[in-house]
Design a protein around this motif. Structure first.
Motif, PDB file in Angstrom:
ATOM      1  N   GLU A 162       0.806  -1.219   0.000  1.00  0.00           N
ATOM      2  CA  GLU A 162       0.000   0.000   0.000  1.00  0.00           C
ATOM      3  C   GLU A 162       0.840   1.271   0.000  1.00  0.00           C
ATOM      4  N   GLU A 163       1.965   1.261   0.712  1.00  0.00           N
ATOM      5  CA  GLU A 163       2.762   2.478   0.816  1.00  0.00           C
ATOM      6  C   GLU A 163       3.622   2.719  -0.414  1.00  0.00           C
ATOM      7  N   LEU A 164       3.637   1.774  -1.336  1.00  0.00           N
ATOM      8  CA  LEU A 164       4.452   1.913  -2.543  1.00  0.00           C
ATOM      9  C   LEU A 164       3.628   2.527  -3.661  1.00  0.00           C
ATOM     10  N   PHE A 165       4.142   3.631  -4.241  1.00  0.00           N
ATOM     11  CA  PHE A 165       3.428   4.311  -5.319  1.00  0.00           C
ATOM     12  C   PHE A 165       4.102   3.986  -6.639  1.00  0.00           C
ATOM     13  N   LEU A 166       3.411   3.261  -7.495  1.00  0.00           N
ATOM     14  CA  LEU A 166       3.915   2.916  -8.824  1.00  0.00           C
ATOM     15  C   LEU A 166       3.018   3.592  -9.856  1.00  0.00           C
ATOM     16  N   PRO A 167       3.496   4.661 -10.486  1.00  0.00           N
ATOM     17  CA  PRO A 167       2.632   5.453 -11.368  1.00  0.00           C
ATOM     18  C   PRO A 167       2.215   4.742 -12.645  1.00  0.00           C
ATOM     19  N   LYS A 168       3.063   3.866 -13.174  1.00  0.00           N
ATOM     20  CA  LYS A 168       2.728   3.160 -14.412  1.00  0.00           C
ATOM     21  C   LYS A 168       2.206   1.772 -14.066  1.00  0.00           C
ATOM     22  N   VAL A 169       0.955   1.532 -14.399  1.00  0.00           N
ATOM     23  CA  VAL A 169       0.338   0.240 -14.096  1.00  0.00           C
ATOM     24  C   VAL A 169      -0.218  -0.341 -15.385  1.00  0.00           C
ATOM     25  N   GLU A 170       0.372  -1.427 -15.825  1.00  0.00           N
ATOM     26  CA  GLU A 170      -0.076  -2.107 -17.037  1.00  0.00           C
ATOM     27  C   GLU A 170      -1.365  -2.877 -16.754  1.00  0.00           C
ATOM     28  N   ILE A 171      -2.304  -2.777 -17.689  1.00  0.00           N
ATOM     29  CA  ILE A 171      -3.548  -3.527 -17.542  1.00  0.00           C
ATOM     30  C   ILE A 171      -3.242  -5.021 -17.559  1.00  0.00           C
ATOM     31  N   LEU A 172      -3.850  -5.755 -16.625  1.00  0.00           N
ATOM     32  CA  LEU A 172      -3.716  -7.214 -16.531  1.00  0.00           C
ATOM     33  C   LEU A 172      -2.276  -7.662 -16.241  1.00  0.00           C
ATOM     34  N   TYR A 173      -1.499  -6.812 -15.538  1.00  0.00           N
ATOM     35  CA  TYR A 173      -0.118  -7.207 -15.255  1.00  0.00           C
ATOM     36  C   TYR A 173      -0.055  -8.433 -14.328  1.00  0.00           C
ATOM     37  N   LYS A 174      -1.031  -8.599 -13.463  1.00  0.00           N
ATOM     38  CA  LYS A 174      -1.027  -9.761 -12.566  1.00  0.00           C
ATOM     39  C   LYS A 174      -1.210 -11.056 -13.356  1.00  0.00           C
ATOM     40  N   GLN A 175      -2.089 -10.990 -14.354  1.00  0.00           N
ATOM     41  CA  GLN A 175      -2.283 -12.166 -15.200  1.00  0.00           C
ATOM     42  C   GLN A 175      -0.996 -12.497 -15.956  1.00  0.00           C
ATOM     43  N   LYS A 176      -0.332 -11.441 -16.467  1.00  0.00           N
ATOM     44  CA  LYS A 176       0.905 -11.634 -17.225  1.00  0.00           C
ATOM     45  C   LYS A 176       1.983 -12.247 -16.338  1.00  0.00           C
ATOM     46  N   LEU A 177       2.106 -11.762 -15.100  1.00  0.00           N
ATOM     47  CA  LEU A 177       3.086 -12.308 -14.167  1.00  0.00           C
ATOM     48  C   LEU A 177       2.789 -13.782 -13.902  1.00  0.00           C
ATOM     49  N   PHE A 178       1.521 -14.097 -13.688  1.00  0.00           N
ATOM     50  CA  PHE A 178       1.149 -15.494 -13.427  1.00  0.00           C
ATOM     51  C   PHE A 178       1.575 -16.407 -14.567  1.00  0.00           C
ATOM     52  N   HIS A 179       1.233 -16.007 -15.783  1.00  0.00           N
ATOM     53  CA  HIS A 179       1.562 -16.863 -16.932  1.00  0.00           C
ATOM     54  C   HIS A 179       3.063 -16.918 -17.171  1.00  0.00           C
ATOM     55  N   THR A 180       3.765 -15.816 -16.935  1.00  0.00           N
ATOM     56  CA  THR A 180       5.214 -15.805 -17.112  1.00  0.00           C
ATOM     57  C   THR A 180       5.881 -16.763 -16.144  1.00  0.00           C
ATOM     58  N   VAL A 181       5.510 -16.697 -14.873  1.00  0.00           N
ATOM     59  CA  VAL A 181       6.122 -17.559 -13.864  1.00  0.00           C
ATOM     60  C   VAL A 181       5.746 -19.012 -14.105  1.00  0.00           C
ATOM     61  N   LEU A 182       4.494 -19.255 -14.485  1.00  0.00           N
ATOM     62  CA  LEU A 182       4.062 -20.630 -14.752  1.00  0.00           C
ATOM     63  C   LEU A 182       4.857 -21.228 -15.908  1.00  0.00           C
ATOM     64  N   ALA A 183       5.102 -20.404 -16.928  1.00  0.00           N
ATOM     65  CA  ALA A 183       5.879 -20.879 -18.078  1.00  0.00           C
ATOM     66  C   ALA A 183       7.340 -21.114 -17.705  1.00  0.00           C
ATOM     67  N   LYS A 184       7.913 -20.221 -16.871  1.00  0.00           N
ATOM     68  CA  LYS A 184       9.319 -20.348 -16.481  1.00  0.00           C
ATOM     69  C   LYS A 184       9.545 -21.581 -15.606  1.00  0.00           C
ATOM     70  N   LEU A 185       8.621 -21.815 -14.683  1.00  0.00           N
ATOM     71  CA  LEU A 185       8.814 -22.932 -13.776  1.00  0.00           C
ATOM     72  C   LEU A 185       8.473 -24.264 -14.429  1.00  0.00           C
ATOM     73  N   GLY A 186       7.382 -24.275 -15.205  1.00  0.00           N
ATOM     74  CA  GLY A 186       7.022 -25.459 -15.982  1.00  0.00           C
ATOM     75  C   GLY A 186       7.037 -26.743 -15.182  1.00  0.00           C
ATOM     76  N   ASN A 187       7.721 -27.732 -15.744  1.00  0.00           N
ATOM     77  CA  ASN A 187       7.762 -29.049 -15.122  1.00  0.00           C
ATOM     78  C   ASN A 187       8.558 -29.071 -13.824  1.00  0.00           C
ATOM     79  N   LYS A 188       9.338 -28.006 -13.584  1.00  0.00           N
ATOM     80  CA  LYS A 188      10.150 -27.972 -12.368  1.00  0.00           C
ATOM     81  C   LYS A 188       9.289 -28.002 -11.112  1.00  0.00           C
ATOM     82  N   LEU A 189       8.035 -27.588 -11.253  1.00  0.00           N
ATOM     83  CA  LEU A 189       7.144 -27.563 -10.095  1.00  0.00           C
ATOM     84  C   LEU A 189       6.916 -28.959  -9.532  1.00  0.00           C
ATOM     85  N   ASN A 190       7.016 -29.960 -10.384  1.00  0.00           N
ATOM     86  CA  ASN A 190       6.789 -31.325  -9.930  1.00  0.00           C
ATOM     87  C   ASN A 190       8.086 -32.087  -9.704  1.00  0.00           C
ATOM     88  N   ALA A 191       9.141 -31.698 -10.414  1.00  0.00           N
ATOM     89  CA  ALA A 191      10.349 -32.516 -10.431  1.00  0.00           C
ATOM     90  C   ALA A 191      11.469 -31.987  -9.558  1.00  0.00           C
TER      91      ALA A 191
END
Length: 971
Positions: free
Chosen positions: A796-825
């Motif tokens: 809350e105390e952090l002010f980030l003036p530039k906020v990309e629409i759907l950035y949370k979704q993008k982060l989720f898909h990026t991390v899911l793609a990066k981790l991939g099969n490593k999540l199980n292995a």
């Protein structure tokens, strides 16, 4: 033009669709002038006058449908007169023809040129030759619409019909049972009744509505009209109070139904009487008040019945009393009867009738503030005086009892004064009575005022202050003189925390000279000798007086002196800086700007922070907050001037400079570019983020400030090559440090990634890749999981003036793609990092990917990581609360694991979350749950003995829910 022939007309009779299409074509040709209405009727004559019933029905339907589709102002009066004669004659036809006739009459009444004298003819003919209730629901509904239209547009003609119209209207409505039609009738009839004389038919009109009271109706789920019982009941009661003549029968009806055992019947009766009190004169109600009050007493006075009924009864009583207020004789008569019942019980505080008596007493005050208040206050005063005498002779035991009684009485008196003030009668109350009550209250405030907190009745003193606050204009000069001394003692008490702020503010508004000499000057003069606890209280109290012009300069002088003066103790300075922020957080933007313009406040704060004296970190934090709050209320141009003036002077290696930078950049407008300072800020802030490996609290705070500023600066940077190059240098430096197992570099890299991800920058992907690789690192793996938490968490105390629409979704898909099969292995760190990111993803994203996310959630529940377990349970809980099908299919894994986690001794939060999830699972279909019921109930017995009360409470709730599965009460 296609000629209108008998063969063509007969072709339209083959189906409803063909008939409607033919009607549309004919009406279109009539409007175009190709046909005349008389010509159409003439051509259709063979059907309209046919000896065959079926042909007459179809012909009349075609003509009526054609008329409905004509513009309302198209036909002239002669044409309408001709059609009226036809339809009036058709009303005598076979009952099977009448639905089409009614449809045509409805179309005629909507025509603007319809001759007024035609309407009585139509109605009289219908009333004589037909009965509304003999028709189908749809035709009855249309006839009611005809009656509504006629009453609204042809009232003079209907009034000339005299009793014939009213009698026919009553017969039309009498016996109606369809809720849709009743809803329409109940909607338009109140206005009709008010507009037309009921003549000798008043009782008959009342009875056609009284038979429905109270409404007994349960709406069907398949009913598209969406009519509710409460809506019907409200409209029905409007009909029952539509005429003053109804009062004679309304009161007996309502009182009869009030005796019912059904709660809804009682509530409807009370609401009906309330509406009667609003719509009928006080004189007409007064004739029935005795029986109403007698019946009402049995519902509201014992005080132990249904809370909704008691509330509705009090509302009814208040309405009656308020309506009678303008007629003093009637009002005083009501009040005398009601108060005569309850006043004796106001003297018996510990009796069970005290609470209902006080509720009724406050209703009386709302109805007639002066008359009721005088008697109620005198009753309380007599009791207080008696207690004082008893208390003087009975010792501590009796005094304690008196305090308990006083607390209850003071609460009621405060509410009484508040109601009287709302009715704008406060200053008209009896001053002698009020003076004695105030004297008693001030005496109570003074009792044990110098003693320790444990020896004082804080609740009683707060109640006493509430009474004074609600009645400030009534406090006499003599009592005010005593009160000021008491307030000084309360404010300067070294351990007592009482809310005197509002009382002092109200006194200051009414008596500024007295408050200044008796309170403000005393507090300011002795400020230095008080403890920090007292000083903080003084600041809080005086800042509320700041808005009054009489005190503004004195309050500011005190704050400025201790905030910016020379040789001020650090504790005092911190308190003053907190006071500055209290002023700036008032929410008044103009005040903040004025403080800055009139006092050069930012310059003073900068000078203080960067001066020769070393300030504590808490003081620097207050300065940074203050600069932020001022700057965000300034214009963009003013912000730019301030930043460009002060930012180059800073040396970010020191704590003071770093906090000043936080103040300058913390809420800086997004349109202000920092390109000129970007390389310098990157270098300095990165260096501060990596400065030393100390683990002291202040060092950790400085690291956090530097990293959050770095995150904000990176987020707002312009996407040019120079900025990218400078950023890459810093990232490479951090990566080199990471090779040396530098944990600070991992945290710093995470904050940079956070700023880039929120801004939607592609540069973040490389950093995510680096952090992903670190999850397997033997030394930095745990730190890397924390990095993913930093990236995904809200701050809350952090002010980030530039906020990309759907950035949370993008982060989720990026991390899911990066981790991939490593999540199980691979190691558990991958799963922990992913769960942190999953927590920040919107629920809709989680749901869309549930087939991928679900197995990972179940896997995380098998791990022994407290924070991950809590997050995973919360995510599962949201899905289960919505009865998600995926989790329904996996209850065989989820239920046993939740039972195990309900015994997880490392975290109370995990145990509570597991039990709550088990509770929500009971909302799934019973046949699925029965398999698990016995095991769950037995296993939950252990949680009932948990050593934490909150866990035990949740366990009881959950176990009860599972007990009820399959019993028919589980919903």
């Amino acid at each position: 033009m296609t000629p209108l022939t008998q063969d063509g007309i007969e072709e339209a009779f083959v189906s409803e669709a063909a008939l409607q299409q033919a009607a549309a074509n004919v009406s279109k040709n009539v409007v175009m002038g190709l046909y005349d209405v008389s010509y159409v009727v003439e051509q259709m004559g063979f059907a309209l006058t046919s000896t065959t019933l079926e042909q007459r029905i179809k012909g009349t339907q075609l003509l009526s449908s054609m008329l409905q589709q004509l513009p309302k102002d198209y036909l002239n009066s002669k044409q309408l007169e001709f059609l009226t004669a036809f339809y009036t004659d058709r009303l005598k036809d076979h009952h099977s023809v009448l639905p089409a006739v009614i449809e045509g009459i409805h179309a005629l009444l909507e025509m603007t040129e319809l001759p007024a004298e035609s309407v009585p003819k139509i109605l009289n003919t219908f009333f004589k030759h037909s009965s509304c209730q003999s028709h189908q629901r749809g035709e009855r509904g249309k006839w009611f619409k005809i009656l509504q239209l006629a009453s609204q547009r042809y009232d003079n003609e209907l009034k000339e019909m005299g009793g014939d119209f009213m009698y026919g209207l009553i017969n039309s409505i009498d016996g109606e049972h369809d809720p849709r039609n009743l809803d329409f009738v109940f909607t338009f009839m109140p206005d009709l009744i008010k507009h037309f004389s009921l003549l000798h038919l008043a009782e008959e009109m009342f009875e056609i509505f009284a038979c429905y009271f109270p409404i007994d109706f349960t709406p069907s789920r398949d009913d598209p009209s969406n009519i509710s019982r409460n809506e019907l009941a409200a409209k029905l009661s409007d009909c029952l109070v539509a005429s003053p003549e109804f009062i004679e029968w309304l009161v007996p009806l309502a009182l009869e139904k009030l005796e019912s055992d059904l709660v809804e019947a009682k509530l409807d009766s009370l609401e009906l009487l309330r509406k009667a009190a609003v719509n009928f004169t006080s004189k007409s109600i007064s004739e029935h008040f005795d029986v109403i009050w007698t019946a009402l007493k049995s519902e509201i006075f014992p005080g132990g019945g249904n809370s909704d009924i008691i509330s509705a009864g009090l509302v009814l009583l208040r309405t009656i009393l308020e309506q009678a207020y303008e007629t003093p004789d009637i009002s005083h008569s009501y009040q005398t009867k009601v108060l005569g019942t309850i006043l004796i019980h106001l003297s018996e505080v510990n009796q069970h009738l005290y609470n209902p008596s006080t509720a009724i007493a406050l209703v009386c005050v709302s109805g007639d503030p002066l008359f009721a208040s005088d008697r109620i206050l005198n009753t309380f005063l007599l009791r207080l005086n008696t207690q004082s005498k008893i208390g003087d002779g009975e010792g501590d035991k009796t005094a304690g009892y008196n305090e308990e009684q006083r607390l209850k009485v003071y609460d009621i008196i405060a509410q009484l004064f508040k109601i009287v003030a709302i009715r704008d009668c406060l200053e008209k109350l009896n001053r002698t009575t009020c003076d004695q009550i105030h004297a008693d209250i001030i005496t109570v405030l003074r009792v044990n005022i110098e003693a320790d907190v444990q020896q004082q009745n804080i609740d009683l003193k707060n109640a006493a202050l509430s009474v004074l606050t609600e009645s400030v204009p009534l406090i006499s000069e003599k009592n005010r003189a005593l009160l000021y001394k008491v307030l000084i003692q309360l404010i300067t008490h070294d351990s007592l925390e009482l809310e005197c702020i509002e009382l002092l503010e109200l006194l200051g508004a009414l008596y500024p000279i007295e408050v200044q000499s008796n309170c403000i000057d005393v507090l300011i003069r002795n400020f230095a000798i008080y403890s920090n606890f007292v000083k903080r209280k003084i600041f809080r109290h005086l800042l509320r007086l700041f808005i009054h012009a009489a005190f503004t300069s004195r309050v500011l002088d005190l704050v400025w002196h201790y905030a910016f003066g020379q040789n001020i103790p650090q504790d005092d300075q911190l308190l003053a800086l907190e006071a500055v922020n209290m002023l700036l957080s008032s929410g008044d933007a103009r005040l903040v700007v004025d403080l800055q313009n009139n006092n050069c406040l930012i310059a003073k704060l900068m000078e203080l922070a960067l001066g020769p004296s070393t300030l504590s970190v808490p003081a620097l934090e207050q300065i940074a907050i203050a600069i932020c709050r001022i700057e965000q209320h300034l214009s963009v141009s003013e912000q730019y001037i301030i930043v460009t003036e002060y930012l180059p002077q800073l040396q970010l290696k020191s704590a003071a400079n770093l906090y000043v930078a936080k103040g300058l950049l913390g809420r800086l407008h997004q349109d202000i570019s920092l390109d000129d300072f970007f390389e310098w800020l990157l270098t300095e802030l990165t260096q501060q983020s990596l400065n030393g490996n100390d683990v002291g609290e202040d060092k950790e705070k400085l690291h956090t400030v530097a990293r959050q500023l770095l995150c904000s600066v990176v987020n707002r940077m312009d996407g040019n090559e120079q900025n990218h190059s400078n950023l890459n240098k810093v990232v490479m430096r951090l990566k080199d440090n990471i090779k040396e197992d530098n944990t600070l570099s991992v945290h710093t890299l995470a904050w940079i990634a956070k700023g880039l991800i929120v801004a939607g920058s592609d540069l973040a992907a490389g950093i995510i890749e680096t952090l992903t690789e670190l999850l397997e690192h033997p030394m930095l793996g745990t730190v890397a999981t924390r990095a993913f938490e930093i990236i995904a968490m809200e701050c809350e105390e952090l002010f980030l003036p530039k906020v990309e629409i759907l950035y949370k979704q993008k982060l989720f898909h990026t991390v899911l793609a990066k981790l991939g099969n490593k999540l199980n292995a691979h190691s558990e760190n991958y799963l922990i990092a992913f769960i942190f990111v999953l927590k920040g993803a919107p629920h809709i994203v989680q749901k869309m990917n549930i087939e991928k996310v679900g197995p990972l959630l179940f896997k995380s529940l098998d791990c022994d990581h407290t924070e991950m377990l809590y997050i995973s349970l919360e995510i599962c809980g949201r899905f289960v609360a919505m009865r998600d099908e995926y989790f329904l299919r996996h209850l065989s894994h989820l239920i046993p694991r939740c039972i195990q986690l309900s015994k997880y001794q490392k975290s109370m939060k995990v145990r509570i979350s597991a039990l709550s999830l088990l509770h929500d699972i009971t909302k799934y279909p019973t046949h699925v749950l029965l398999t698990y019921k016995l095991d769950v109930v037995l296993e939950l017995a252990a949680a009932l003995d948990d050593n934490k009360r909150l866990v035990r409470n949740t366990a009881v709730r959950t176990r009860n829910a599972w007990f009820l599965v399959g019993t028919g009460e589980d919903n």
